[in-house]
Design an enzyme around this catalytic site. Structure first.
Site, PDB file in Angstrom:
ATOM      1  N   PRO A 128       0.807  -1.231   0.000  1.00  0.00           N
ATOM      2  CA  PRO A 128       0.000   0.000   0.000  1.00  0.00           C
ATOM      3  C   PRO A 128       0.837   1.277   0.000  1.00  0.00           C
ATOM      4  O   PRO A 128       1.700   1.449   0.860  1.00  0.00           O
ATOM      5  CB  PRO A 128      -0.783  -0.117   1.322  1.00  0.00           C
ATOM      6  N   ASP A 142      -2.117   2.938   2.352  1.00  0.00           N
ATOM      7  CA  ASP A 142      -1.555   3.141   3.689  1.00  0.00           C
ATOM      8  C   ASP A 142      -2.112   4.474   4.183  1.00  0.00           C
ATOM      9  O   ASP A 142      -1.852   5.512   3.569  1.00  0.00           O
ATOM     10  CB  ASP A 142      -0.024   3.221   3.576  1.00  0.00           C
ATOM     11  N   TRP A 148       4.300   0.428   9.695  1.00  0.00           N
ATOM     12  CA  TRP A 148       4.905  -0.742   9.048  1.00  0.00           C
ATOM     13  C   TRP A 148       4.293  -2.036   9.601  1.00  0.00           C
ATOM     14  O   TRP A 148       4.269  -3.052   8.921  1.00  0.00           O
ATOM     15  CB  TRP A 148       6.416  -0.763   9.262  1.00  0.00           C
ATOM     16  N   GLN A 192      12.587  -1.524  -0.036  1.00  0.00           N
ATOM     17  CA  GLN A 192      11.662  -2.250   0.831  1.00  0.00           C
ATOM     18  C   GLN A 192      12.295  -3.491   1.460  1.00  0.00           C
ATOM     19  O   GLN A 192      11.634  -4.195   2.225  1.00  0.00           O
ATOM     20  CB  GLN A 192      10.406  -2.657   0.053  1.00  0.00           C
ATOM     21  N   TRP A 229       8.787  -3.127   3.792  1.00  0.00           N
ATOM     22  CA  TRP A 229       7.639  -4.022   3.651  1.00  0.00           C
ATOM     23  C   TRP A 229       8.040  -5.485   3.541  1.00  0.00           C
ATOM     24  O   TRP A 229       7.438  -6.354   4.169  1.00  0.00           O
ATOM     25  CB  TRP A 229       6.816  -3.591   2.439  1.00  0.00           C
ATOM     26  N   LYS A 238      19.141  11.849  -6.754  1.00  0.00           N
ATOM     27  CA  LYS A 238      17.785  11.430  -6.398  1.00  0.00           C
ATOM     28  C   LYS A 238      16.813  12.415  -7.057  1.00  0.00           C
ATOM     29  O   LYS A 238      17.087  13.611  -7.129  1.00  0.00           O
ATOM     30  CB  LYS A 238      17.654  11.506  -4.870  1.00  0.00           C
ATOM     31  N   LYS A 292      11.528  17.122  -6.304  1.00  0.00           N
ATOM     32  CA  LYS A 292      10.565  18.120  -6.778  1.00  0.00           C
ATOM     33  C   LYS A 292      11.170  19.511  -6.673  1.00  0.00           C
ATOM     34  O   LYS A 292      10.951  20.376  -7.512  1.00  0.00           O
ATOM     35  CB  LYS A 292       9.296  18.056  -5.926  1.00  0.00           C
TER      36      LYS A 292
END
Length: 1226
Positions: A47, A86, A527, A563, A567, A600, A603
């Site tokens: 999610p 999430d 988590w 992850q 996750w 990276k 924005k």
């Protein structure tokens, strides 16, 4: 019926049409309905938060998930695909804190938890709509209606159940743990959260002295980059094994103890200090020193302010003496606990609050934010004489992944799940999972598991699933609640929501009679919720028990490599602790998508193109294929480049689209010219005996075989390059070498074989590519399906390509020998092309001979079988095959690679260059086989030398041939000029100009045209070549080639003036396949005269009579019982008429044809036309009633028909009709 395919295509707008089609037909749900009774394939979707917009990382992971689940469906499985959200935790709370200006827990207390959580709930799905639009636009099929959200009460109830299972197994405890702590968010972070945002920063670097109690003139010196932890110092740690020294600072006269290996940290040269003593670190153990500050001096009574030892002290940085603030460092806490300087159950020495400010215990700096206090502490140390050295230090430091503020390490009371004692079981279960790529399982994830620490699952926050523990004031009585029903039973209150505002006020009566139990204030780390999603998304075990247990573990999951600490980890921990098995069977791990400069994506920096604009400009399929055909699918990083997406269009989609367009064009040509209806039936199709048909069919079946095996192994990174290569094979080899056959130039049967082959390959390719590029395959299929024989289709519903199963491998069609032969042919052609390029000899210019030399006679046989294609592609007259290169005087010579060897050999390079040039052809042939050779004592490899073929000058071949080879085959091309060949090359240039002009005029092959040309000056070389090669040009262009002038009656499509071989070449393309018609003799249209008779018996005219055969006859129309019949003689047309020829326009209003006949009187003696009527009826004949017309008496359009002309005088004449251009056309 199959639709014509336009010459150009806008992929994004075609995709929008497909989206509408899917929506109208409800294709995704229809897929699920169709597969309901099939075996289940389980997929878990990790999610995301909907508080931010989807980025390339989400698009990439979503694409991988979509490809694999589409493939599973097409392989015969039922695949439920539910989107998850999430909804709890820091990302949401941080947004609210920022918006409402909340600084800490006091602000939340003022507004109340109910109001705070209401604000959080309001923004949880802020961008849900944008997510849905973005995900659907990318072509991903996933269920948004039947989603799961971590805030649904039924989801939260399962999370409680999960926790209770762990609690009942004794896997939950409360403790203090030094954890990464976000002062901006007032909460600890898990280790995997803290690892997500490291930055290089400049921190203060200070060395501080700690005088020994036994001799205050001698001081241990310790180094730190966190001066704010010094007020909490309780010990100093040294390495017991390393050597330490006592030295005198020659500049200050002060005596220090530090690690020998770290002397350089304080002194630049040996003459700056005097060595007084040397000893191992263990001799310092237990020595007492003077505390820096007096805030916690009382701790000295319990063993604080002494030297302790531990192997974690390294010799790479600092002074070799590490200051210990046990509640601000994980190692400090462990070491001080082992030495009983602190107790696990004591009140922590932790004078920093949740906002990162000093508490009142630290009187000198109370209320100051710790990072701001650093400079004041350094100043204090200097004033007190405890500062040895102060500077700055650049290092990598963790920042909060939400607030982007520096984390601190701080002891917090927390609820933990025991993980450390389950590491072996975690590793065992991880070994049962299939990871792609495999190294992630063993290295990145495996290493993380081996070092796993107990998992802190609680957060001192508000918006989350509350931890269901009710405790007495003294914590002696604890009740863990595992469901809503249990909570109702214990409290007597029925709840429908489980958030804090709904349950914090509920109490449970003490079984011991000690008043009431109240819920602990913490909520779960989000988590924990996402790790519970396999069970919570189906409300297990309260509902769907059997369905879940039958489908667990999941067949497939996929997320990014970040992850491995998120996750993937929480899924594995919870499934191992709950069920003792892994949560998934297969996992694909993708790398990170970075900006083009390797940074990276940010924005703030705007260092990447907006994903929405990329899709708008190039389409979702292009973006999908670009991402999937990149290192990112092998868990490596991808530097995103917009031109990469554009190249997918140029190099893959456009050639593929053109092959599809070419197929449809020729199917329509077959229908129009041969009146053959093309319908493909895989079961009844006849086997072609053409070698290229056999090759592409074999190549396709080999691809299907490979595709299935690799996709079953989840290796997307091997599949996509092969699919892309297949597009190249299809378009640049099969279609290119079979164009004439596909156009019907080698007969109808051969044309049908070629079309059936091309259709079969394109149809298979669409089904294979459908999971990867769902839009373009659907677009092609929606047209191609009209060419499929319905009797050959197994599926009940064929309304979408995505309803169809993958093609089965037809092993009988696989012929590795033919694949190998064509591969040999391709090598020969490619080598020949290189020679042509090197000598600047365009393929249009024919050459005499190509010689192919190969040591394997079988390979030469293969090449011989494909001679026709080699001669055609290289445009040579003759192919000669040989195994003997000596016959042609071929020798090998070598040149050193100056860049590679020069760098490596430096001074020896010059001498070795001379030796390389002396190497014999035999030595170099051996080098070709082995890949290495010794020259002047240096071993050289393939990358060090460049091999070239030369000709023995005495052989006579040097003047004729140019050579090129790969590791297997050597190709010689006869490059000697020949005038007849040069002439043919020029004629081909003319053909090329005509075909390009055709394309510019947006014509398709079935459009009939005539080409007019003029060369100036006349009689020059170009003019004579064209005249000599008129038939050759006509055979290729299929259009008459005539000299200027262009008749005025012609309808010009396009014209162009170019330069060729020193002459001006003017070309004009006009409509129609011959020169415009001269005035006609007799009526242009078929006709019958009709006489009316009454009661005469004649032969009957039936519905089967061919009316065209009656042209020129007279029909008698009778009344009563008698029948009319044609008169036996041929009669002239009884009524006066004119023929009409439309010169410069196309008919409109559904009319066709440019020649017509108009009766001036009908019946005889009645309804005669005047000029005005003539103009009106002419307009009707051609459907041009809305246009102004002009009538002419001659085809050069010089004699206008006057308005006062007598129409009677025009009988049997031909009038030329010109449409007067509108102002827009003019």
């Amino acid at each position: 019926m199959v639709e014509p395919v336009p010459e150009s295509i806008n992929f994004p707008s075609e995709e929008e049409k497909i989206l509408k089609l899917w929506q109208e037909k409800d294709c995704f749900q229809e897929c699920l309905r169709q597969s309901k009774s099939r075996p289940k394939y389980t997929f878990y979707d990790g999610p995301p938060f909907a508080t931010g917009l989807p980025h390339y990382g989400h698009i990439l992971a979503g694409t991988i998930k979509d490809i694999v689940t589409r493939f599973a469906h097409q392989s015969g499985f039922h695949v439920d695909r539910r989107f998850g959200w999430d909804c709890h935790g820091l990302p949401v709370e941080y947004e609210i804190d920022k918006t409402l200006g909340i600084k800490g827990p006091e602000d939340v207390a003022k507004m109340g938890i109910a109001e705070y959580n209401k604000q959080c709930r309001n923004i949880v799905m802020r961008y849900a709509n944008e997510w849905e639009i973005s995900v659907k636009r990318m072509g991903r099929w996933i269920d948004f209606k039947n989603d799961y959200k971590t805030l649904y009460p039924w989801f939260m109830e399962t999370v409680w159940w999960v926790f209770k299972q762990l609690y009942d197994k004794g896997l939950v405890y409360q403790g203090v743990k030094v954890m990464p702590f976000s002062t901006a968010c007032n909460t600890p972070l898990s280790n995997f959260e803290s690892n997500q945002n490291y930055k290089d920063v400049q921190d203060p670097s200070v060395i501080v002295n700690f005088p020994l109690v036994e001799n205050e003139d001698v001081a241990l010196i310790a180094w730190t980059t966190t001066p704010w932890t010094l007020p909490s110092n309780l010990a100093l740690c040294v390495n017991p094994e390393f050597l330490y020294v006592k030295v005198k600072d020659n500049a200050t006269g002060k005596t220090y103890i530090m690690m020998e290996a770290r002397l350089g940290a304080l002194f630049k040269a040996e003459n700056e200090y005097t060595l007084l003593d040397k000893f191992p670190g263990k001799t310092l153990k237990g020595k007492k020193y003077k505390p820096l500050f007096q805030y916690f001096a009382k701790c000295g009574e319990k063993g604080a302010f002494q030297v302790v030892t531990d192997n974690y002290v390294k010799e790479e940085e600092g002074t070799g003496v590490v200051h210990q603030a046990p509640y601000f460092g994980a190692d400090d806490y462990r070491v001080c606990t082992e030495y009983n300087i602190i107790q696990r159950d004591q009140t922590p020495i932790c004078p920093v609050d949740a906002s990162g400010c000093f508490t009142s215990e630290v009187t000198d700096f109370a209320g100051q934010y710790v990072k701001d206090a650093d400079k004041n502490i350094i100043k204090w140390l200097k004033e007190k004489g405890r500062l040895v050295n102060a500077s700055t230090f650049k290092h990598s430091y963790p920042f909060c992944w939400r607030s982007d503020t520096p984390l601190i390490y701080k002891a917090v009371p927390s609820w933990f799940v025991r993980v450390e004692n389950k590491v072996d079981k975690l590793l065992d279960n991880n070994g049962k999972c299939y990871w792609v790529p495999e190294f992630v399982r063993e290295k990145r994830f495996g290493n993380w598991l081996r070092d796993a620490r107990d998992w802190a699952i609680s957060r001192n926050r508000y918006w989350g699933t509350p931890i269901p523990l009710w405790v007495s004031d003294d914590f002696e009585e604890v009740v863990c609640v595992g469901s809503m029903a249990e909570l109702e039973e214990l409290t007597g209150v029925k709840v429908t929501d489980l958030h804090r505002e709904s349950i914090d006020n509920l109490t449970i009566p003490s079984r011991r009679g000690n008043g009431v139990l109240r819920r602990v204030t913490e909520v779960f780390d989000c988590w924990f919720e996402s790790g519970s999603m396999p069970y919570a998304q189906v409300h297990y075990p309260f509902e769907n028990r059997k369905e879940f247990e039958d489908a667990f573990p999941a067949d497939f999951i996929a997320e990014g490599i970040d992850q491995t600490r998120g996750w993937f980890y929480t899924l594995l921990v919870l499934s191992t602790l709950l069920f003792g098995k892994p949560p998934f069977k297969n996992v694909i791990v993708n790398g990170l998508v970075l900006a083009s400069d390797g940074q990276k994506m940010s924005k703030r920096k705007k260092n990447y193109p907006d994903p929405g604009l990329i899709v708008q400009n190039y389409g979702a399929d292009a973006l999908r294929l670009y991402l999937i055909n990149s290192p990112v699918v092998r868990a490596e990083n991808l530097r995103f480049k917009e031109e990469g997406v554009r190249d997918v269009l140029k190099d893959v989609f456009l050639p593929w689209y053109n092959a599809y367009r070419f197929l449809v064009q020729n199917v329509q040509r077959l229908q129009k010219e041969e009146e053959i209806q093309f319908l493909y039936n895989e079961n009844t199709v006849k086997q072609s005996d053409n070698i290229m048909d056999k090759w592409i069919l074999s190549f396709t079946q080999s691809l299907i075989q490979f595709f299935k095996a690799e996709m079953d192994g989840y290796r997307l990174y091997t599949v996509v390059p092969r699919l892309v290569k297949f597009v190249d094979m299809l378009t640049n080899w099969y279609v290119r070498t079979n164009r004439r056959r596909l156009k019907g130039e080698s007969g109808t049967e051969d044309c049908l074989w070629a079309l059936e082959t091309l259709f079969s390959v394109l149809f298979s390719m669409c089904r294979l590519m459908a999971p990867f590029t769902p839009f373009i395959t659907e677009m092609m299929y929606q047209n191609l399906r009209h060419l499929i024989d319905p009797a050959s289709v197994e599926e009940k519903n064929t309304g979408s390509i995505h309803y169809l199963m993958l093609p089965q491998v037809r092993e009988g069609l696989i012929d590795k020998r033919i694949e190998s032969a064509v591969s040999q042919m391709q090598s020969v052609i490619e080598l020949g092309r290189v020679i042509r390029d090197r000598k600047t000899l365009p393929v249009k210019y024919p050459l005499k001979e190509v010689v192919v030399i190969h040591q394997d006679p079988e390979a030469l046989k293969d090449i011989q079988s494909l001679q026709k294609y080699i001669l055609e592609e290289l445009n040579v007259r003759q192919l000669t095959l040989s195994t003997d290169k000596d016959k042609y005087g071929i020798r090998l010579r070598a040149e050193p690679d100056h860049m590679v060897l020069g760098k490596r050999l430096k001074g020896a390079f010059k001498a070795i260059t001379a030796s390389i040039k002396e190497l014999t052809s035999e030595q170099l042939e051996a080098f070709q086989k082995t890949g290495s050779i010794m020259v002047d004592g240096h071993e050289l490899h393939e990358e060090d030398l460049r091999l070239m073929y030369t000709f023995d000058q005495s052989s006579g071949s040097a003047a004729h041939y140019e050579a090129h080879s790969d590791s297997q085959v050597l190709v010689l091309l006869d490059v000697t000029p020949d005038q007849s060949m040069v002439d043919e090359g020029v004629a081909r240039e003319v053909i090329n100009r005509i075909q390009k002009l055709r394309k510019k005029g947006h014509l398709v092959p079935s459009d009939e045209i005539t080409v007019y040309y003029r060369c100036q000056p006349e009689g020059e070389y170009l003019d004579s070549v064209i005249k000599a090669h008129t038939d050759f040009i006509l055979a290729t262009t299929k259009a008459p080639l005539l000299l200027f002038p262009v008749p005025k009656t012609s309808s010009i499509i396009i014209e162009e003036k170019t330069q060729l071989k020193g002459s001006d070449l003017e070309l004009t393309l006009v409509k129609g396949s011959s020169a415009p018609q001269a005035p006609l003799n007799g009526p242009a249209c078929t006709y019958v005269n009709v006489r009316v008779k009454v009661n005469n018996k004649e032969q009957e005219l039936t519905s089967k009579t061919d009316l065209q055969s009656l042209s020129g006859k007279t029909l008698t129309v009778t009344s009563g019982s008698s029948s009319p019949a044609p008169a036996s003689s041929t009669d002239a047309l009884l009524c006066p008429y004119v023929n009409l020829l439309l010169c410069n326009a196309q008919p409109a209003e559904c009319q066709t044809g440019e020649v017509g006949t108009l009766l001036l009187v009908n019946p005889i003696g009645q309804n005669g036309l005047d000029y005005s009527g003539l103009m009106s009826e002419t307009a009707k004949v051609f459907g041009l009633r809305s246009r102004r017309l002009q009538l002419y008496l001659d085809q050069d359009l010089t004699q206008v028909l006057p308005a006062d002309s007598s129409v009677k005088c025009l009988d049997t004449k031909t009038l030329f009709v010109r449409v007067i251009p509108t102002t827009a056309e003019a």
